[in-house]
Design an enzyme around this catalytic site. Structure first.
Site, PDB file in Angstrom:
ATOM      1  N   LYS A 193       0.832  -1.209   0.000  1.00 41.00           N
ATOM      2  CA  LYS A 193       0.000   0.000   0.000  1.00 41.00           C
ATOM      3  C   LYS A 193       0.864   1.254   0.000  1.00 41.00           C
ATOM      4  O   LYS A 193       0.454   2.303  -0.519  1.00 41.00           O
ATOM      5  CB  LYS A 193      -0.981  -0.014   1.167  1.00 41.00           C
ATOM      6  CG  LYS A 193      -0.340  -0.092   2.557  1.00 41.00           C
ATOM      7  CD  LYS A 193      -0.080   1.250   3.182  1.00 41.00           C
ATOM      8  CE  LYS A 193       0.628   1.117   4.517  1.00 41.00           C
ATOM      9  NZ  LYS A 193       0.854   2.425   5.177  1.00 41.00           N
ATOM     10  N   VAL A 281      10.935   7.835   8.072  1.00 43.59           N
ATOM     11  CA  VAL A 281      11.137   6.970   6.918  1.00 43.59           C
ATOM     12  C   VAL A 281       9.842   6.833   6.129  1.00 43.59           C
ATOM     13  O   VAL A 281       8.773   6.599   6.696  1.00 43.59           O
ATOM     14  CB  VAL A 281      11.615   5.571   7.370  1.00 43.59           C
ATOM     15  CG1 VAL A 281      11.708   4.626   6.181  1.00 43.59           C
ATOM     16  CG2 VAL A 281      12.970   5.688   8.072  1.00 43.59           C
TER      17      VAL A 281
END
Length: 335
Positions: A193, A281
């Site tokens: 996703k 991140v």
């Protein structure tokens, strides 16, 4: 409940999960890589670097020592970025006793090996430790969970008793946990996703509208499902919270780091500049390459993933990538 819990990783999600458990009065130790962050959280009860403005519960303790975070724990929540998970697990391996429940809350595919996190865990840890692996995933922005906005996620394990234990541990009036036994499907959904969210962000950055985003989400779900099925996942997993649920959130929400990366690329920024601006991140950047290589290895058709990889890692212009998707050979809709 008297469980002792260690949480490995003090980014926004790790801090949120640790705080959620500590708010229940549980004995929780949060490990941070940065010693200065540990000192700040001890002094201020706030993680200003990754979760500013959220007060951390009195029951939550902090450490820079993996030994202190992991030794003697009943549950160990793994929230390190997926690309460093192997190294962290190698350091944890001698500290873990059989029976400790491992809860992976990171979403990614290891670039060097193309392994999911459960496969990395099985490769690094002794079998008697790795057998209690689980994964926690679903549509869950850290800040909204921290603010106790209603959220639903999935705890998956090959052992239903482990999944049920994780469900009981994390459930609160605002955080509802369902169980699942499809670890592969939940991990692939959580990883892929992020790649599709980069594509949705690129579309938004180019100003292409809601039709385009809806097409990317729908066809992206088809890609996730095809890859998952090729690896032994169950198709219904991708219609649930760890599949469609997480995909919709990450492709549409303004708190999505991966969508933000794509949006800035669509607006003309270079990837290095985008990443240089980010503290946290964006897993989709590395996962795009992992997924692209995994698709080639398995023979699974994943055209959106391929174009995201080319934009991120081969400097293909974003608008050209969109046009190439739209001018592919015509075919019947299929999953």
């Amino acid at each position: 409940m008297s469980e002792r819990i260690g949480v490995i990783g003090a980014g926004s999600w790790g801090t949120t999960l640790a705080n959620l458990l500590a708010r229940k009065g549980l004995d929780v130790t949060l490990w941070a890589y940065e010693a200065e962050l540990v000192e700040e959280m001890r002094a201020t009860r706030v993680n200003s670097l990754f979760l500013p403005g959220i007060e951390l519960a009195p029951a939550l303790s902090f450490t820079n020592s993996l030994e202190e975070a992991a030794t003697g724990k009943d549950f160990l929540v793994l929230v390190s970025p997926s690309q460093v998970m192997r190294g962290v697990l190698a350091q944890l391996a001698p500290l873990l006793r059989p029976g400790v429940v491992l809860v992976n809350a990171s979403k990614g595919i290891e670039l060097d090996t193309l392994m999911t996190m459960d496969q990395v865990c099985a490769a690094v840890l002794p079998p008697e430790v790795a057998r209690c692996f689980s994964v926690l995933s679903g549509p869950s922005f850290a800040r909204e969970v921290s603010l106790e906005m209603p959220t639903a996620v999935v705890a998956a394990s090959g052992d239903p008793a482990v999944a049920a234990a994780v469900q009981r541990l994390f459930t609160t009036p605002s955080f509802r946990v369902y169980t699942n036994t499809d670890v592969v499907g939940v991990e692939i959904g959580g990883a892929l996703k992020n790649v599709i969210a980069v594509a949705a962000g690129i579309s938004d950055g180019l100003g292409l509208g809601h039709n385009t985003r809806a097409a990317l989400i729908t066809r992206g779900l088809a890609e996730m499902t095809r890859l998952g099925l090729s690896m032994g996942a169950q198709p219904e997993t991708f219609a649930g919270l760890a599949g469609m649920g997480d995909l919709v959130l990450t492709c549409t929400g303004d708190l999505s780091r991966n969508r933000t990366v794509g949006m800035k690329l669509g607006q003309g920024m270079k990837l290095a500049d985008v990443l240089g601006e980010m503290r946290m991140v964006a897993e989709g950047v590395k996962t795009a390459e992992s997924a692209y290589r995994l698709a080639r290895r398995t023979g699974v058709e994943m055209p959106i993933t391929e174009k995201v990889y080319q934009v991120l890692h081969e400097d293909k212009p974003a608008r050209q990538a969109v046009m190439e998707l739209m001018t592919r050979d015509l075919k019947a809709e299929r999953w």
